[in-house]
Design a protein around this motif. Sequence first.
Motif, mmCIF file in Angstrom:
data_model
loop_
_atom_site.group_PDB
_atom_site.id
_atom_site.type_symbol
_atom_site.label_atom_id
_atom_site.label_comp_id
_atom_site.label_asym_id
_atom_site.label_seq_id
_atom_site.Cartn_x
_atom_site.Cartn_y
_atom_site.Cartn_z
ATOM 1 N N ASN A 10 0.826 -1.205 0.000
ATOM 2 C CA ASN A 10 0.000 0.000 0.000
ATOM 3 C C ASN A 10 0.861 1.255 0.000
ATOM 4 O O ASN A 10 0.534 2.252 -0.651
ATOM 5 N N GLU A 11 1.949 1.202 0.769
ATOM 6 C CA GLU A 11 2.851 2.348 0.805
ATOM 7 C C GLU A 11 3.538 2.544 -0.548
ATOM 8 O O GLU A 11 3.692 3.667 -1.025
ATOM 9 N N LEU A 12 3.951 1.438 -1.181
ATOM 10 C CA LEU A 12 4.673 1.539 -2.447
ATOM 11 C C LEU A 12 3.797 2.090 -3.568
ATOM 12 O O LEU A 12 4.302 2.757 -4.480
ATOM 13 N N VAL A 13 2.493 1.811 -3.524
ATOM 14 C CA VAL A 13 1.592 2.308 -4.561
ATOM 15 C C VAL A 13 1.588 3.832 -4.595
ATOM 16 O O VAL A 13 1.330 4.442 -5.638
ATOM 17 N N MET A 14 1.879 4.471 -3.457
ATOM 18 C CA MET A 14 1.899 5.937 -3.412
ATOM 19 C C MET A 14 3.054 6.519 -4.213
ATOM 20 O O MET A 14 3.008 7.672 -4.632
ATOM 21 N N PHE A 15 4.111 5.732 -4.434
ATOM 22 C CA PHE A 15 5.287 6.243 -5.128
ATOM 23 C C PHE A 15 5.071 6.219 -6.640
ATOM 24 O O PHE A 15 4.235 5.472 -7.149
ATOM 25 N N PRO A 16 5.825 7.025 -7.395
ATOM 26 C CA PRO A 16 5.764 6.948 -8.863
ATOM 27 C C PRO A 16 6.085 5.535 -9.338
ATOM 28 O O PRO A 16 6.875 4.822 -8.708
ATOM 29 N N TRP A 17 5.515 5.146 -10.467
ATOM 30 C CA TRP A 17 5.659 3.770 -10.944
ATOM 31 C C TRP A 17 7.113 3.381 -11.159
ATOM 32 O O TRP A 17 7.502 2.232 -10.943
ATOM 33 N N TRP A 18 7.938 4.370 -11.581
ATOM 34 C CA TRP A 18 9.330 4.045 -11.886
ATOM 35 C C TRP A 18 10.126 3.688 -10.636
ATOM 36 O O TRP A 18 11.157 3.013 -10.724
ATOM 37 N N VAL A 19 9.683 4.117 -9.470
ATOM 38 C CA VAL A 19 10.356 3.735 -8.226
ATOM 39 C C VAL A 19 10.171 2.233 -7.986
ATOM 40 O O VAL A 19 11.126 1.510 -7.682
ATOM 41 N N CYS A 20 8.924 1.756 -8.137
ATOM 42 C CA CYS A 20 8.645 0.327 -7.942
ATOM 43 C C CYS A 20 9.327 -0.515 -9.017
ATOM 44 O O CYS A 20 9.836 -1.608 -8.731
ATOM 45 N N ALA A 21 9.337 -0.005 -10.253
ATOM 46 C CA ALA A 21 10.003 -0.740 -11.328
ATOM 47 C C ALA A 21 11.501 -0.849 -11.057
ATOM 48 O O ALA A 21 12.124 -1.895 -11.303
ATOM 49 N N GLY A 22 12.086 0.233 -10.545
ATOM 50 C CA GLY A 22 13.512 0.205 -10.200
ATOM 51 C C GLY A 22 13.811 -0.786 -9.082
ATOM 52 O O GLY A 22 14.818 -1.508 -9.125
ATOM 53 N N LEU A 23 12.935 -0.815 -8.085
ATOM 54 C CA LEU A 23 13.110 -1.779 -6.999
ATOM 55 C C LEU A 23 13.002 -3.208 -7.515
ATOM 56 O O LEU A 23 13.736 -4.102 -7.075
ATOM 57 N N ALA A 24 12.080 -3.428 -8.451
ATOM 58 C CA ALA A 24 11.921 -4.765 -9.023
ATOM 59 C C ALA A 24 13.211 -5.206 -9.725
ATOM 60 O O ALA A 24 13.668 -6.349 -9.567
ATOM 61 N N GLY A 25 13.799 -4.288 -10.493
ATOM 62 C CA GLY A 25 15.050 -4.606 -11.167
ATOM 63 C C GLY A 25 16.180 -4.867 -10.198
ATOM 64 O O GLY A 25 17.004 -5.779 -10.398
ATOM 65 N N LEU A 26 16.226 -4.090 -9.115
ATOM 66 C CA LEU A 26 17.274 -4.276 -8.116
ATOM 67 C C LEU A 26 17.150 -5.625 -7.415
ATOM 68 O O LEU A 26 18.144 -6.350 -7.247
ATOM 69 N N VAL A 27 15.918 -5.950 -7.018
ATOM 70 C CA VAL A 27 15.687 -7.228 -6.342
ATOM 71 C C VAL A 27 16.047 -8.397 -7.253
ATOM 72 O O VAL A 27 16.692 -9.367 -6.832
ATOM 73 N N TYR A 28 15.663 -8.300 -8.514
ATOM 74 C CA TYR A 28 15.963 -9.377 -9.453
ATOM 75 C C TYR A 28 17.472 -9.523 -9.661
ATOM 76 O O TYR A 28 18.013 -10.635 -9.667
ATOM 77 N N GLY A 29 18.163 -8.396 -9.811
ATOM 78 C CA GLY A 29 19.607 -8.445 -10.018
ATOM 79 C C GLY A 29 20.341 -9.054 -8.840
ATOM 80 O O GLY A 29 21.253 -9.881 -9.016
ATOM 81 N N VAL A 30 19.935 -8.671 -7.621
ATOM 82 C CA VAL A 30 20.573 -9.233 -6.420
ATOM 83 C C VAL A 30 20.295 -10.720 -6.324
ATOM 84 O O VAL A 30 21.173 -11.523 -5.972
ATOM 85 N N SER A 31 19.057 -11.121 -6.647
ATOM 86 C CA SER A 31 18.676 -12.535 -6.539
ATOM 87 C C SER A 31 19.430 -13.414 -7.527
ATOM 88 O O SER A 31 19.791 -14.554 -7.213
ATOM 89 N N VAL A 32 19.673 -12.910 -8.721
ATOM 90 C CA VAL A 32 20.281 -13.721 -9.778
ATOM 91 C C VAL A 32 21.804 -13.665 -9.757
ATOM 92 O O VAL A 32 22.480 -14.685 -9.975
ATOM 93 N N PHE A 33 22.367 -12.488 -9.450
ATOM 94 C CA PHE A 33 23.804 -12.325 -9.609
ATOM 95 C C PHE A 33 24.598 -12.237 -8.298
ATOM 96 O O PHE A 33 25.807 -12.476 -8.305
#
Length: 259
Positions: A10-33
């Motif tokens: 709910n808190e994340l929805v308040m942020f601009p979409w690109w913030v959540c998209a950036g977090l998604a990329g960061l989480v994926y990169g840490v998980s894979v590499f």
Amino acid sequence: MARKNRSILNELVMFPWWVCAGLAGLVYGVSVFVLPELTLASPVLKNLPSGLARVGPFVSLLLLGVAAVSAFFQFRKGKLLERQTGLDSVGELSWRQFESLVSEAFRRKGFLVLDNIDDGPDGGVDLRLRKNGQVVFVQCKHWKARSVGVKVVRELYGVMAAKNVKHGIVVTYGEFTPEAREFGKANAVALIDGPKLTQMIASVQQSGNMQAQPEVARACPKCGSEMRLRVAKKGPHSGKEFWGCSKFPDCRGVVSAEG
């Protein structure tokens, strides 16, 4: 209104979409590499990196979903702003739509805007703005039948003082009382009334539908007569605009043109 229990999503929805998209990329990169190459000496924690690596892509996918929801909300607010034509159309909005309209207008002016997404009016802060390292609290009042009084401005100032925020804004579809204007000017609370709001929307609208309203004369705080915009010719405020009573010199009511 007190805020209800809210999840991280709910808190994340308040942020601009690109913030959540950036977090998604960061989480994926840490998980894979990163996590697959991480080794912990502790027997208890040695399987933690691999476990997190397996969960990471699912968390990343969830964050992309939140980003999509945030992008949809932003798109809808943009459409709302573009179809406004004047004070009459703004007056037809619900209080929630009015808040979304103000949010989008500030976003287009370069602010990072965090909305209040609770299911009811918030008696404290409706929007939180960030720009150039400054935080600004915004209260929206979609009042059609009366002026916004000094009590509203004082309440926002109280929240600002409690949170150590130096700047605040009250936005209304209508107007402010002279007392509210004086208090706002003295306490770093900017006041945006109906005409100023239409001018703000027109300045960021791409469709050109908004007919900006001119500043109108205010009622004299002393006698109630119409006030006229004038320019001081002498004294410490020489050259500055102010509202002076139309009954001058019989009435010497004055209101600052600022704020």
